[in-house]
Design a protein around this motif. Structure first.
Motif, PDB file in Angstrom:
ATOM      1  N   TRP A  22       0.839  -1.202   0.000  1.00  0.00           N
ATOM      2  CA  TRP A  22       0.000   0.000   0.000  1.00  0.00           C
ATOM      3  C   TRP A  22       0.866   1.242   0.000  1.00  0.00           C
ATOM      4  N   LEU A  23       2.008   1.183   0.681  1.00  0.00           N
ATOM      5  CA  LEU A  23       2.885   2.349   0.730  1.00  0.00           C
ATOM      6  C   LEU A  23       3.335   2.770  -0.662  1.00  0.00           C
ATOM      7  N   GLY A  24       3.717   1.804  -1.491  1.00  0.00           N
ATOM      8  CA  GLY A  24       4.138   2.128  -2.859  1.00  0.00           C
ATOM      9  C   GLY A  24       3.024   2.773  -3.663  1.00  0.00           C
ATOM     10  N   LEU A  25       1.807   2.250  -3.517  1.00  0.00           N
ATOM     11  CA  LEU A  25       0.674   2.837  -4.232  1.00  0.00           C
ATOM     12  C   LEU A  25       0.379   4.249  -3.723  1.00  0.00           C
ATOM     13  N   ILE A  26       0.438   4.434  -2.411  1.00  0.00           N
ATOM     14  CA  ILE A  26       0.177   5.757  -1.836  1.00  0.00           C
ATOM     15  C   ILE A  26       1.209   6.772  -2.321  1.00  0.00           C
ATOM     16  N   ILE A  27       2.466   6.367  -2.329  1.00  0.00           N
ATOM     17  CA  ILE A  27       3.531   7.275  -2.787  1.00  0.00           C
ATOM     18  C   ILE A  27       3.277   7.683  -4.239  1.00  0.00           C
ATOM     19  N   THR A  28       2.992   6.712  -5.094  1.00  0.00           N
ATOM     20  CA  THR A  28       2.756   7.003  -6.514  1.00  0.00           C
ATOM     21  C   THR A  28       1.554   7.922  -6.702  1.00  0.00           C
ATOM     22  N   SER A  29       0.450   7.605  -6.053  1.00  0.00           N
ATOM     23  CA  SER A  29      -0.773   8.412  -6.196  1.00  0.00           C
ATOM     24  C   SER A  29      -0.595   9.820  -5.640  1.00  0.00           C
ATOM     25  N   THR A  30       0.032   9.918  -4.471  1.00  0.00           N
ATOM     26  CA  THR A  30       0.197  11.219  -3.826  1.00  0.00           C
ATOM     27  C   THR A  30       1.157  12.114  -4.606  1.00  0.00           C
ATOM     28  N   VAL A  31       2.273  11.556  -5.042  1.00  0.00           N
ATOM     29  CA  VAL A  31       3.233  12.339  -5.828  1.00  0.00           C
ATOM     30  C   VAL A  31       2.577  12.805  -7.131  1.00  0.00           C
ATOM     31  N   SER A  32       1.791  11.944  -7.756  1.00  0.00           N
ATOM     32  CA  SER A  32       1.096  12.324  -8.990  1.00  0.00           C
ATOM     33  C   SER A  32       0.127  13.473  -8.750  1.00  0.00           C
ATOM     34  N   LEU A  33      -0.658  13.381  -7.682  1.00  0.00           N
ATOM     35  CA  LEU A  33      -1.616  14.442  -7.368  1.00  0.00           C
ATOM     36  C   LEU A  33      -0.897  15.755  -7.052  1.00  0.00           C
ATOM     37  N   ILE A  34       0.145  15.690  -6.244  1.00  0.00           N
ATOM     38  CA  ILE A  34       0.890  16.904  -5.890  1.00  0.00           C
ATOM     39  C   ILE A  34       1.504  17.527  -7.144  1.00  0.00           C
ATOM     40  N   ALA A  35       2.077  16.701  -8.012  1.00  0.00           N
ATOM     41  CA  ALA A  35       2.680  17.224  -9.243  1.00  0.00           C
ATOM     42  C   ALA A  35       1.640  17.928 -10.105  1.00  0.00           C
ATOM     43  N   LEU A  36       0.470  17.323 -10.271  1.00  0.00           N
ATOM     44  CA  LEU A  36      -0.587  17.965 -11.052  1.00  0.00           C
ATOM     45  C   LEU A  36      -1.026  19.283 -10.420  1.00  0.00           C
ATOM     46  N   GLU A  37      -1.189  19.285  -9.118  1.00  0.00           N
ATOM     47  CA  GLU A  37      -1.618  20.502  -8.430  1.00  0.00           C
ATOM     48  C   GLU A  37      -0.581  21.617  -8.572  1.00  0.00           C
ATOM     49  N   VAL A  38       0.688  21.283  -8.397  1.00  0.00           N
ATOM     50  CA  VAL A  38       1.754  22.287  -8.512  1.00  0.00           C
ATOM     51  C   VAL A  38       1.837  22.811  -9.943  1.00  0.00           C
ATOM     52  N   ILE A  39       1.767  21.903 -10.900  1.00  0.00           N
ATOM     53  CA  ILE A  39       1.837  22.321 -12.302  1.00  0.00           C
ATOM     54  C   ILE A  39       0.704  23.285 -12.628  1.00  0.00           C
ATOM     55  N   TYR A  40      -0.491  22.952 -12.201  1.00  0.00           N
ATOM     56  CA  TYR A  40      -1.623  23.836 -12.502  1.00  0.00           C
ATOM     57  C   TYR A  40      -1.559  25.137 -11.730  1.00  0.00           C
ATOM     58  N   TYR A  41      -1.004  25.108 -10.528  1.00  0.00           N
ATOM     59  CA  TYR A  41      -0.848  26.346  -9.775  1.00  0.00           C
ATOM     60  C   TYR A  41       0.175  27.254 -10.451  1.00  0.00           C
ATOM     61  N   LEU A  42       1.312  26.680 -10.854  1.00  0.00           N
ATOM     62  CA  LEU A  42       2.377  27.474 -11.484  1.00  0.00           C
ATOM     63  C   LEU A  42       2.010  27.920 -12.891  1.00  0.00           C
ATOM     64  N   LYS A  43       1.335  27.057 -13.617  1.00  0.00           N
ATOM     65  CA  LYS A  43       1.008  27.373 -15.012  1.00  0.00           C
ATOM     66  C   LYS A  43      -0.128  28.386 -15.106  1.00  0.00           C
ATOM     67  N   ARG A  44      -1.052  28.347 -14.171  1.00  0.00           N
ATOM     68  CA  ARG A  44      -2.225  29.220 -14.192  1.00  0.00           C
ATOM     69  C   ARG A  44      -2.839  29.241 -15.587  1.00  0.00           C
ATOM     70  N   SER A  45      -3.056  28.041 -16.047  1.00  0.00           N
ATOM     71  CA  SER A  45      -3.488  27.835 -17.430  1.00  0.00           C
ATOM     72  C   SER A  45      -4.978  28.042 -17.611  1.00  0.00           C
ATOM     73  N   ASP A  46      -5.334  28.412 -18.831  1.00  0.00           N
ATOM     74  CA  ASP A  46      -6.733  28.441 -19.211  1.00  0.00           C
ATOM     75  C   ASP A  46      -7.219  27.036 -19.551  1.00  0.00           C
ATOM     76  N   LEU A  47      -6.275  26.127 -19.750  1.00  0.00           N
ATOM     77  CA  LEU A  47      -6.613  24.748 -20.062  1.00  0.00           C
ATOM     78  C   LEU A  47      -7.306  24.124 -18.858  1.00  0.00           C
ATOM     79  N   PRO A  48      -8.528  23.642 -19.034  1.00  0.00           N
ATOM     80  CA  PRO A  48      -9.187  23.009 -17.890  1.00  0.00           C
ATOM     81  C   PRO A  48      -8.436  21.740 -17.489  1.00  0.00           C
ATOM     82  N   PRO A  49      -8.297  21.506 -16.207  1.00  0.00           N
ATOM     83  CA  PRO A  49      -7.476  20.385 -15.754  1.00  0.00           C
ATOM     84  C   PRO A  49      -8.128  19.017 -15.908  1.00  0.00           C
ATOM     85  N   THR A  50      -9.312  18.952 -16.461  1.00  0.00           N
ATOM     86  CA  THR A  50     -10.020  17.678 -16.528  1.00  0.00           C
ATOM     87  C   THR A  50      -9.217  16.603 -17.254  1.00  0.00           C
ATOM     88  N   LEU A  51      -8.707  16.874 -18.444  1.00  0.00           N
ATOM     89  CA  LEU A  51      -8.005  15.850 -19.217  1.00  0.00           C
ATOM     90  C   LEU A  51      -6.740  15.350 -18.517  1.00  0.00           C
TER      91      LEU A  51
END
Length: 185
Positions: free
Chosen positions: A31-60
């Motif tokens: 479970w630890l490996g899955l949690i690490i992968t999922s959490t890092v992925s979510l954090i990366a997406l959140e940071v990217i969208y925060y920094l990019k401040r894109s008009d692209l909707p994050p849905t895709l």
């Protein structure tokens, strides 16, 4: 909040409840490996969208990431990785395609405005996809070394190399599709 973001958050919650024994699903790995992968992925997406401040909707991007994470988690919970070698290969090929797609989406504004040559942009995207795939293999190694105390997730040397190759091939396939589609427009 996009539904795909919720799918990632719910996956992390599900994995965490299993890690702490509230739920009792079994895995091939941890479970630890899955949690690490999922959490890092979510954090990366959140940071990217925060920094990019894109008009692209994050849905895709969130949807692609959620599908990839659920493929990984379901393969582990349904013991597909242990039963079928093709499942691991499919997961890595799909993961490379997802990573390349996310990189292209992030650089889309530069690609469409002609800010950098398309082949250079696709090389940067493939580098990102390959780096993230390699980072996943490093996570597997570190989890084996420090959490399991033995080789469980990493597999043998050829498995690791196959995983890296498939991640890269998934990225190349998406890059070629994007390149061809862009040239036809």
């Amino acid at each position: 909040m996009p539904l795909a973001r919720l799918a990632i958050i719910s996956l992390i919650l599900f994995e965490t409840l299993n890690l702490f024994g509230v739920l009792h699903f079994t895995l091939d790995f941890s479970w630890l490996g899955l949690i690490i992968t999922s959490t890092v992925s979510l954090i990366a997406l959140e940071v990217i969208y925060y920094l990019k401040r894109s008009d692209l909707p994050p849905t895709l991007p969130y949807l692609l990431a959620a599908i990839g994470l659920w493929i990984d988690a379901l393969g582990d919970m349904a013991h597909m990785y242990g039963k079928y070698a093709w499942y691991d290969q499919f997961a890595h090929l799909f993961g490379g395609a997802v990573l390349m797609s996310l990189a292209i989406l992030l650089l889309m504004s530069l690609l469409e405005k002609g800010g950098i040559p398309i082949l250079l942009a696709l090389f940067i995207c493939l580098s990102f996809a390959s780096f993230a795939g390699n980072f996943y293999e490093i996570e597997e190694h570190l989890e084996d070394r420090f959490y399991h105390g033995r080789q469980v997730r990493l597999g043998d040397g050829p498995d690791t190399v196959d995983d890296i190759i498939l991640n890269t091939l998934g990225g190349i396939a998406v890059g070629l599709i994007y390149f061809i589609a862009r040239k036809k427009v």
